[in-house]
Design a protein around this motif. Sequence first.
Motif, PDB file in Angstrom:
ATOM      1  N   PHE A  32       0.844  -1.201   0.000  1.00  0.00           N
ATOM      2  CA  PHE A  32       0.000   0.000   0.000  1.00  0.00           C
ATOM      3  C   PHE A  32       0.879   1.251   0.000  1.00  0.00           C
ATOM      4  N   THR A  33       0.369   2.310  -0.631  1.00  0.00           N
ATOM      5  CA  THR A  33       1.072   3.596  -0.633  1.00  0.00           C
ATOM      6  C   THR A  33       0.088   4.706  -0.335  1.00  0.00           C
ATOM      7  N   ILE A  34       0.396   5.499   0.686  1.00  0.00           N
ATOM      8  CA  ILE A  34      -0.428   6.653   1.018  1.00  0.00           C
ATOM      9  C   ILE A  34       0.220   7.894   0.416  1.00  0.00           C
ATOM     10  N   SER A  35      -0.615   8.797  -0.091  1.00  0.00           N
ATOM     11  CA  SER A  35      -0.118  10.048  -0.659  1.00  0.00           C
ATOM     12  C   SER A  35      -1.157  11.134  -0.449  1.00  0.00           C
ATOM     13  N   ARG A  36      -0.741  12.370  -0.619  1.00  0.00           N
ATOM     14  CA  ARG A  36      -1.683  13.482  -0.475  1.00  0.00           C
ATOM     15  C   ARG A  36      -1.378  14.563  -1.491  1.00  0.00           C
ATOM     16  N   ASP A  37      -2.402  15.323  -1.808  1.00  0.00           N
ATOM     17  CA  ASP A  37      -2.277  16.475  -2.690  1.00  0.00           C
ATOM     18  C   ASP A  37      -2.905  17.654  -1.955  1.00  0.00           C
ATOM     19  N   ASN A  38      -2.080  18.485  -1.352  1.00  0.00           N
ATOM     20  CA  ASN A  38      -2.599  19.597  -0.554  1.00  0.00           C
ATOM     21  C   ASN A  38      -3.279  20.662  -1.407  1.00  0.00           C
ATOM     22  N   ALA A  39      -2.956  20.724  -2.678  1.00  0.00           N
ATOM     23  CA  ALA A  39      -3.608  21.686  -3.569  1.00  0.00           C
ATOM     24  C   ALA A  39      -5.042  21.259  -3.885  1.00  0.00           C
ATOM     25  N   LYS A  40      -5.281  19.944  -3.843  1.00  0.00           N
ATOM     26  CA  LYS A  40      -6.611  19.419  -4.164  1.00  0.00           C
ATOM     27  C   LYS A  40      -7.353  18.932  -2.927  1.00  0.00           C
ATOM     28  N   ASN A  41      -6.726  19.066  -1.755  1.00  0.00           N
ATOM     29  CA  ASN A  41      -7.356  18.641  -0.502  1.00  0.00           C
ATOM     30  C   ASN A  41      -7.751  17.162  -0.534  1.00  0.00           C
ATOM     31  N   THR A  42      -6.849  16.338  -0.999  1.00  0.00           N
ATOM     32  CA  THR A  42      -7.144  14.915  -1.068  1.00  0.00           C
ATOM     33  C   THR A  42      -5.997  14.082  -0.506  1.00  0.00           C
ATOM     34  N   VAL A  43      -6.355  12.929   0.028  1.00  0.00           N
ATOM     35  CA  VAL A  43      -5.388  11.926   0.432  1.00  0.00           C
ATOM     36  C   VAL A  43      -5.819  10.619  -0.209  1.00  0.00           C
ATOM     37  N   SER A  44      -4.860   9.841  -0.672  1.00  0.00           N
ATOM     38  CA  SER A  44      -5.162   8.610  -1.392  1.00  0.00           C
ATOM     39  C   SER A  44      -4.451   7.418  -0.776  1.00  0.00           C
TER      40      SER A  44
END
Length: 123
Positions: free
Chosen positions: A68-80
């Motif tokens: 599993f890999t967790i990531s985030r995009d603070n510009a889009k307000n998302t975490v995956s």
Amino acid sequence: QVQLVESGGGSVQAGGSLRLSCAASGRTFSSYFMGWFRQAPGKEREFVATISKSGESTIYADSVKGRFTISRDNAKNTVSLQMNSLKPEDTAVYYCAASTGRYTATVGSAEYWGQGTQVTVSS
């Protein structure tokens, strides 16, 4: 306060992949540590992965490390959460969570929760 909404759950065969997403609204997203948890039927909710506010640091449960890999995009307000090589034992409801003061690495540290999304892995 922050509101969290998960998406991307579903059914997949063992060995397959799924990508979960969590959309956040409310206060500044980058001020939160974020995490993923899961809860299987009859079991307690357990930690899966967490990520720092900047996205530079991550922590994983041993059971998912390397898959599993967790990531985030603070510009889009998302975490995956990218989930590969899925196993039947990964079947659970997956929850997105947020915390302010520390990594979202325990149920007790989470301050906000999403509603959950079902992941089912068949053998």
